[in-house]
Design an enzyme around this catalytic site. Structure first.
Site, PDB file in Angstrom:
ATOM      1  N   ASP A 151       0.839  -1.205   0.000  1.00  0.00           N
ATOM      2  CA  ASP A 151       0.000   0.000   0.000  1.00  0.00           C
ATOM      3  C   ASP A 151       0.875   1.256   0.000  1.00  0.00           C
ATOM      4  O   ASP A 151       0.572   2.251  -0.666  1.00  0.00           O
ATOM      5  CB  ASP A 151      -0.927   0.012   1.222  1.00  0.00           C
ATOM      6  CG  ASP A 151      -1.740  -1.267   1.330  1.00  0.00           C
ATOM      7  OD1 ASP A 151      -2.128  -1.817   0.288  1.00  0.00           O
ATOM      8  OD2 ASP A 151      -1.960  -1.730   2.471  1.00  0.00           O
ATOM      9  N   HIS A 180      -5.140  -3.635   5.675  1.00  0.00           N
ATOM     10  CA  HIS A 180      -4.565  -3.999   4.382  1.00  0.00           C
ATOM     11  C   HIS A 180      -5.623  -4.556   3.441  1.00  0.00           C
ATOM     12  O   HIS A 180      -5.401  -5.553   2.769  1.00  0.00           O
ATOM     13  CB  HIS A 180      -3.412  -5.002   4.600  1.00  0.00           C
ATOM     14  CG  HIS A 180      -2.699  -5.389   3.336  1.00  0.00           C
ATOM     15  ND1 HIS A 180      -2.107  -4.470   2.503  1.00  0.00           N
ATOM     16  CD2 HIS A 180      -2.489  -6.596   2.759  1.00  0.00           C
ATOM     17  CE1 HIS A 180      -1.552  -5.095   1.475  1.00  0.00           C
ATOM     18  NE2 HIS A 180      -1.779  -6.397   1.604  1.00  0.00           N
TER      19      HIS A 180
END
Length: 334
Positions: A151, A180
């Protein structure tokens, strides 16, 4: 420094193992999978870097042999997202069992190793590892990490694209917090090392945030049934593992977002819970790494009202994901 990759023959496992073999701080590299790991190990063993590479399969106590003496264990094992297994929920049914069994192996053979969990859904698989360790009486919250680095990598890449200069991407740093998956991924763009130009309006920022949150879908769609983000995930996993290894070797001041148990730094964790207004057990925050794993959990810092709204929107799903992982280990084995 012995590194172990569990799931080393898969789509993430092979390129991750290659990148760890290229890391000169690694002196031993053990590769474990249910198929093909000995072949991958022999192939990598010809590369002219210090790590001695060995591959293991389940027979003859392969998992135990792979894990003996491990300093750092990286887990990319499991099935990827693909059309038909579109949600991380579908993944859970299969990957939860795989992660539980591998965690049992680590808890019994290498309980002091630092564990990096890549297998999705990370918001649930990290609690699974922790609960297994608790059952074996070896749980240390400082030593279990969920790898959210992809990310962060995506945020750096996409921001540099908006800035019109891809050469900036290695130096663009954007904290990404929360969890996540999807809405639990919260990029704090207001804290970007390279601010977005004033010409980027609110709707363009929303598009950017959505792209960071759902970047995985972009890859799943482009691969058209042939898997999910494997190469970029391997890169991100190796980046994070490299930072952990440097910290284990005594380097100070390394701070990076990662999904951790907030008990790993009670002071920092409690302060973060106060900021969030919720008593969560896990959260991805900027974490300072140290010789024992987690050295310090940093807070969110100054965030915009819009970012605070994103954080608040992430909490219900994050909470449910965590509970799902905990409940999986507590439930009787079917």
């Amino acid at each position: 420094m012995k590194a172990v990759v569990l799931g080393a023959a898969g789509g993430i496992g092979q390129p991750l193992s290659l990148l760890l073999k290229a890391n000169r701080a690694v002196t031993e590299l053990s590769l474990y999978d249910i198929v093909n790991s000995p072949g991958v190990a022999v192939d990598l063993s010809h590369i002219a870097t210090p790590a001695k590479v060995e591959g293991f399969l389940p027979p003859d106590d392969g998992l135990k042999k792979a894990l003996t003496g491990a300093n750092i264990v990286v887990i990319p094992a499991g099935i990827p997202r693909k059309p038909g297994v579109s949600s991380r929920d579908d993944l859970f049914k299969i990957n939860a069992g795989i992660v539980r069994d591998l965690a049992t192996g680590i808890a019994t053979t290498a309980p002091k190793a630092v564990v990096l969990v890549i297998s999705n859904p990370v918001n649930s698989t990290v609690p699974i590892v922790a609960e297994v360790f608790k059952k074996h009486g070896v749980f240390d919250p400082k030593r279990i990490f969920g790898v959210t680095t992809l990310d962060v990598v995506r945020a750096s890449t996409f921001v540099s694209e908006i800035l019109g200069d891809r050469s900036l991407s290695p130096s663009v740093s954007v904290p990404v917090v929360g969890g996540h998956s999807g809405v639990t991924i919260v990029p704090l763009l207001s804290q970007s090392s390279h601010p977005l130009p004033a010409s980027v309006d609110a709707s363009a920022v929303d598009v950017l945030i959505n792209r960071i949150q759902f970047g995985g879908d972009e890859v799943v769609k482009a691969k058209d049934g042939a898997g999910s983000a494997t190469l970029s995930m391997a890169y991100a996993g190796a980046e994070f593992a490299g930072k952990v290894i440097r910290a284990l070797n005594g380097e100070k001041g390394i701070v990076t977002p990662t999904f951790v148990n907030l008990a790993s730094d009670k002071t920092g964790g409690d302060a973060l819970k106060k900021e969030l207004g919720k008593d969560l057990e896990y959260f991805s925050a900027p974490v300072e790494l140290g010789v024992d794993g987690v050295a310090k959990i940093n807070g969110l810092g100054k965030i915009t009202p819009a970012e605070n709204a994103l954080v608040q929107a992430a909490l219900p799903e994050l909470s449910a994901n965590i509970e799902k992982g905990v409940a999986f280990v507590e439930a009787p084995k079917l």
